[in-house]
Design a protein around this motif. Structure first.
Motif, PDB file in Angstrom:
ATOM      1  N   ASN A  47      44.014   3.143  69.524  1.00 25.81           N
ATOM      2  CA  ASN A  47      43.645   4.457  69.515  1.00 25.81           C
ATOM      3  C   ASN A  47      44.631   5.661  69.826  1.00 25.81           C
ATOM      4  OD1 ASN A  47      40.803   4.075  68.764  1.00 25.81           O
ATOM      5  ND2 ASN A  47      39.907   4.141  70.787  1.00 25.81           N
ATOM      6  N   ARG A  48      45.316   5.186  70.912  1.00 31.27           N
ATOM      7  CA  ARG A  48      46.418   6.010  71.387  1.00 31.27           C
ATOM      8  C   ARG A  48      47.632   6.269  70.160  1.00 31.27           C
ATOM      9  NH1 ARG A  48      45.256   3.872  76.467  1.00 31.27           N
ATOM     10  NH2 ARG A  48      46.800   2.388  76.250  1.00 31.27           N
ATOM     11  N   SER A  49      47.872   4.891  69.815  1.00 30.73           N
ATOM     12  CA  SER A  49      48.974   4.917  68.622  1.00 30.73           C
ATOM     13  C   SER A  49      48.724   5.661  67.604  1.00 30.73           C
ATOM     14  CB  SER A  49      49.331   3.402  68.581  1.00 30.73           C
ATOM     15  OG  SER A  49      49.920   3.064  69.583  1.00 30.73           O
ATOM     16  N   MET A  50      47.178   5.562  67.116  1.00 34.04           N
ATOM     17  CA  MET A  50      46.611   6.275  66.060  1.00 34.04           C
ATOM     18  C   MET A  50      46.906   7.663  66.086  1.00 34.04           C
ATOM     19  SD  MET A  50      43.491   7.438  64.251  1.00 34.04           S
ATOM     20  CE  MET A  50      42.599   7.463  65.456  1.00 34.04           C
ATOM     21  N   ILE A  51      46.586   8.097  67.216  1.00 30.01           N
ATOM     22  CA  ILE A  51      46.557   9.556  67.411  1.00 30.01           C
ATOM     23  C   ILE A  51      47.827  10.122  67.361  1.00 30.01           C
ATOM     24  CG2 ILE A  51      45.810  11.209  69.151  1.00 30.01           C
ATOM     25  CD1 ILE A  51      43.343   9.736  69.915  1.00 30.01           C
ATOM     26  N   ALA A  52      48.729   9.478  68.011  1.00 29.47           N
ATOM     27  CA  ALA A  52      50.110   9.705  68.017  1.00 29.47           C
ATOM     28  C   ALA A  52      50.789   9.855  66.796  1.00 29.47           C
ATOM     29  CB  ALA A  52      50.960   8.856  69.160  1.00 29.47           C
ATOM     30  N   GLY A  53      50.042   9.004  65.681  1.00 33.85           N
ATOM     31  CA  GLY A  53      50.798   9.054  64.411  1.00 33.85           C
ATOM     32  C   GLY A  53      51.729   7.820  64.292  1.00 33.85           C
ATOM     33  N   LEU A  54      51.332   6.954  65.099  1.00 34.41           N
ATOM     34  CA  LEU A  54      52.182   5.613  65.011  1.00 34.41           C
ATOM     35  C   LEU A  54      51.658   4.359  64.364  1.00 34.41           C
ATOM     36  CD1 LEU A  54      53.862   5.909  68.395  1.00 34.41           C
ATOM     37  CD2 LEU A  54      54.982   6.501  66.510  1.00 34.41           C
ATOM     38  N   LEU A  55      50.453   4.515  64.212  1.00 36.15           N
ATOM     39  CA  LEU A  55      49.380   3.575  63.459  1.00 36.15           C
ATOM     40  C   LEU A  55      48.450   4.428  62.344  1.00 36.15           C
ATOM     41  CD1 LEU A  55      48.757   0.700  63.853  1.00 36.15           C
ATOM     42  CD2 LEU A  55      47.206   1.231  65.374  1.00 36.15           C
ATOM     43  N   SER A  56      48.259   3.760  61.274  1.00 30.53           N
ATOM     44  CA  SER A  56      47.595   4.234  60.166  1.00 30.53           C
ATOM     45  C   SER A  56      46.042   4.681  60.777  1.00 30.53           C
ATOM     46  CB  SER A  56      47.509   3.258  59.056  1.00 30.53           C
ATOM     47  OG  SER A  56      46.935   2.043  59.434  1.00 30.53           O
ATOM     48  N   PRO A  57      45.461   5.567  60.169  1.00 32.72           N
ATOM     49  CA  PRO A  57      43.782   5.925  60.554  1.00 32.72           C
ATOM     50  C   PRO A  57      43.142   4.725  60.556  1.00 32.72           C
ATOM     51  CG  PRO A  57      44.717   7.391  59.079  1.00 32.72           C
ATOM     52  CD  PRO A  57      45.798   6.222  59.062  1.00 32.72           C
ATOM     53  N   ASP A  58      43.335   3.469  59.767  1.00 25.42           N
ATOM     54  CA  ASP A  58      42.598   2.122  59.775  1.00 25.42           C
ATOM     55  C   ASP A  58      42.925   1.463  60.940  1.00 25.42           C
ATOM     56  OD1 ASP A  58      44.756   1.219  58.687  1.00 25.42           O
ATOM     57  OD2 ASP A  58      43.859   0.531  56.929  1.00 25.42           O
ATOM     58  N   LYS A  59      43.838   1.942  61.685  1.00 22.37           N
ATOM     59  CA  LYS A  59      44.534   0.903  62.631  1.00 22.37           C
ATOM     60  C   LYS A  59      45.128  -0.474  62.593  1.00 22.37           C
ATOM     61  CE  LYS A  59      41.443   3.413  65.914  1.00 22.37           C
ATOM     62  NZ  LYS A  59      40.190   3.206  66.554  1.00 22.37           N
ATOM     63  N   LYS A  60      45.515  -0.529  61.142  1.00 23.02           N
ATOM     64  CA  LYS A  60      46.048  -1.823  60.765  1.00 23.02           C
ATOM     65  C   LYS A  60      47.509  -1.726  60.489  1.00 23.02           C
ATOM     66  CE  LYS A  60      42.478  -4.320  60.964  1.00 23.02           C
ATOM     67  NZ  LYS A  60      42.385  -5.729  62.015  1.00 23.02           N
ATOM     68  N   LYS A  61      48.000  -0.788  60.122  1.00 23.29           N
ATOM     69  CA  LYS A  61      49.307  -0.559  59.687  1.00 23.29           C
ATOM     70  C   LYS A  61      50.201   0.365  60.516  1.00 23.29           C
ATOM     71  CE  LYS A  61      52.240   0.822  55.822  1.00 23.29           C
ATOM     72  NZ  LYS A  61      52.374   2.008  55.046  1.00 23.29           N
ATOM     73  N   VAL A  62      51.311  -0.247  60.977  1.00 23.21           N
ATOM     74  CA  VAL A  62      52.267   0.468  61.916  1.00 23.21           C
ATOM     75  C   VAL A  62      52.996   1.676  60.881  1.00 23.21           C
ATOM     76  CG1 VAL A  62      54.262   0.605  63.448  1.00 23.21           C
ATOM     77  CG2 VAL A  62      52.515  -1.152  63.650  1.00 23.21           C
ATOM     78  N   MET A  63      53.081   2.709  61.536  1.00 26.48           N
ATOM     79  CA  MET A  63      53.999   3.831  60.713  1.00 26.48           C
ATOM     80  C   MET A  63      55.313   3.541  61.079  1.00 26.48           C
ATOM     81  SD  MET A  63      51.214   4.880  59.274  1.00 26.48           S
ATOM     82  CE  MET A  63      51.694   6.045  58.183  1.00 26.48           C
ATOM     83  N   LYS A  64      56.040   2.613  60.423  1.00 23.57           N
ATOM     84  CA  LYS A  64      57.466   2.130  60.828  1.00 23.57           C
ATOM     85  C   LYS A  64      58.609   3.269  60.878  1.00 23.57           C
ATOM     86  CE  LYS A  64      56.491  -2.589  58.947  1.00 23.57           C
ATOM     87  NZ  LYS A  64      56.643  -3.476  58.007  1.00 23.57           N
ATOM     88  N   ASN A  65      58.574   4.042  60.082  1.00 18.29           N
ATOM     89  CA  ASN A  65      59.443   5.305  60.137  1.00 18.29           C
ATOM     90  C   ASN A  65      59.272   6.095  61.603  1.00 18.29           C
ATOM     91  OD1 ASN A  65      60.976   4.393  57.749  1.00 18.29           O
ATOM     92  ND2 ASN A  65      59.719   5.711  56.385  1.00 18.29           N
ATOM     93  N   ALA A  66      58.106   6.277  61.541  1.00 21.72           N
ATOM     94  CA  ALA A  66      57.964   7.030  62.781  1.00 21.72           C
ATOM     95  C   ALA A  66      58.062   6.440  64.147  1.00 21.72           C
ATOM     96  CB  ALA A  66      56.249   7.600  62.899  1.00 21.72           C
ATOM     97  N   MET A  67      57.771   5.214  64.126  1.00 22.66           N
ATOM     98  CA  MET A  67      57.988   4.069  65.364  1.00 22.66           C
ATOM     99  C   MET A  67      59.436   4.076  65.474  1.00 22.66           C
ATOM    100  SD  MET A  67      56.314   1.654  67.341  1.00 22.66           S
ATOM    101  CE  MET A  67      56.768   0.358  68.124  1.00 22.66           C
ATOM    102  N   LEU A  68      60.210   3.804  64.603  1.00 25.10           N
ATOM    103  CA  LEU A  68      61.638   3.817  64.801  1.00 25.10           C
ATOM    104  C   LEU A  68      62.286   5.313  65.143  1.00 25.10           C
ATOM    105  CD1 LEU A  68      63.977   1.758  64.186  1.00 25.10           C
ATOM    106  CD2 LEU A  68      64.289   2.709  61.993  1.00 25.10           C
ATOM    107  N   LYS A  69      61.898   6.093  64.685  1.00 25.39           N
ATOM    108  CA  LYS A  69      62.348   7.312  65.166  1.00 25.39           C
ATOM    109  C   LYS A  69      61.987   7.438  66.605  1.00 25.39           C
ATOM    110  CE  LYS A  69      62.430  10.095  60.806  1.00 25.39           C
ATOM    111  NZ  LYS A  69      61.968  11.180  60.200  1.00 25.39           N
TER     112      LYS A  69
END
Length: 174
Positions: A47-69
């Motif tokens: 939930n925290r990662s999804m709210i932070a924009g590091l995880l997709s809304p379905d909570k299955k896919k890491v937002m890799k570009n945001a994570m790397l930044k």
């Protein structure tokens, strides 16, 4: 849903573990079992990662570009590495196998771990069971060691760690 009160260090490990699954189907119980984190804490982490924009809304896919930044530009400030005493443990940062061939150093860094085979200056891991989880998953171990190189390394070490992390995020392993 609970209010977002900021990320916790183990949230980074959870996201890296999802990346380590290499696109294979996973369940929260898989994360819990392989990371030694309770199921409720996994749920809150997602939930925290999804709210932070590091995880997709379905909570299955890491937002890799945001994570790397975030890892490249903010991690060392939000979750700084603290150096401790010389201890037995699992090599990390520039001392880990993933970076060892690129750098030579007289000092080694380790996560304290009773069954570790190396001795060096201890670095606080992002969470208590990190070495146990890394011992079971080489890709996770490599990514966590690269993250530590960014948390504590010099410029060249950080740049190499970011370069290798990009490869891991794209499914190309060292």
């Amino acid at each position: 849903m609970k209010a977002h009160n900021g990320m916790r260090p183990h949230d980074i490990v959870v996201l890296l573990k999802i990346i380590a699954f290499q696109g294979n189907h996973w369940l929260s119980k898989d994360l819990s079992a392989t990371l030694f984190i309770s199921p409720s804490e996994i749920s809150e982490s997602l939930n925290r990662s999804m709210i932070a924009g590091l995880l997709s809304p379905d909570k299955k896919k890491v937002m890799k570009n945001a994570m790397l930044k975030f890892i490249e530009n903010g991690l060392r400030f939000v979750f700084p590495a603290e150096l401790g005493a010389i201890e037995r443990g699992m090599p990390t940062g520039h001392s880990a196998p993933v970076l060892k061939e690129f750098f030579s150093s007289s000092e080694d860094y380790v996560w304290p771990f009773p069954s570790g085979k190396s001795k060096g200056q201890s670095i606080n891991p992002l969470y208590a069971n990190q070495a146990r989880a890394a011992e079971l998953d080489r890709h996770l171990y490599d990514m966590l060691a690269l993250v530590d190189a960014i948390r504590i390394g010099k410029v060249r070490e950080c740049e190499k760690a970011v370069e290798l992390l990009k490869m891991y995020f794209n499914g190309i392993y060292a």
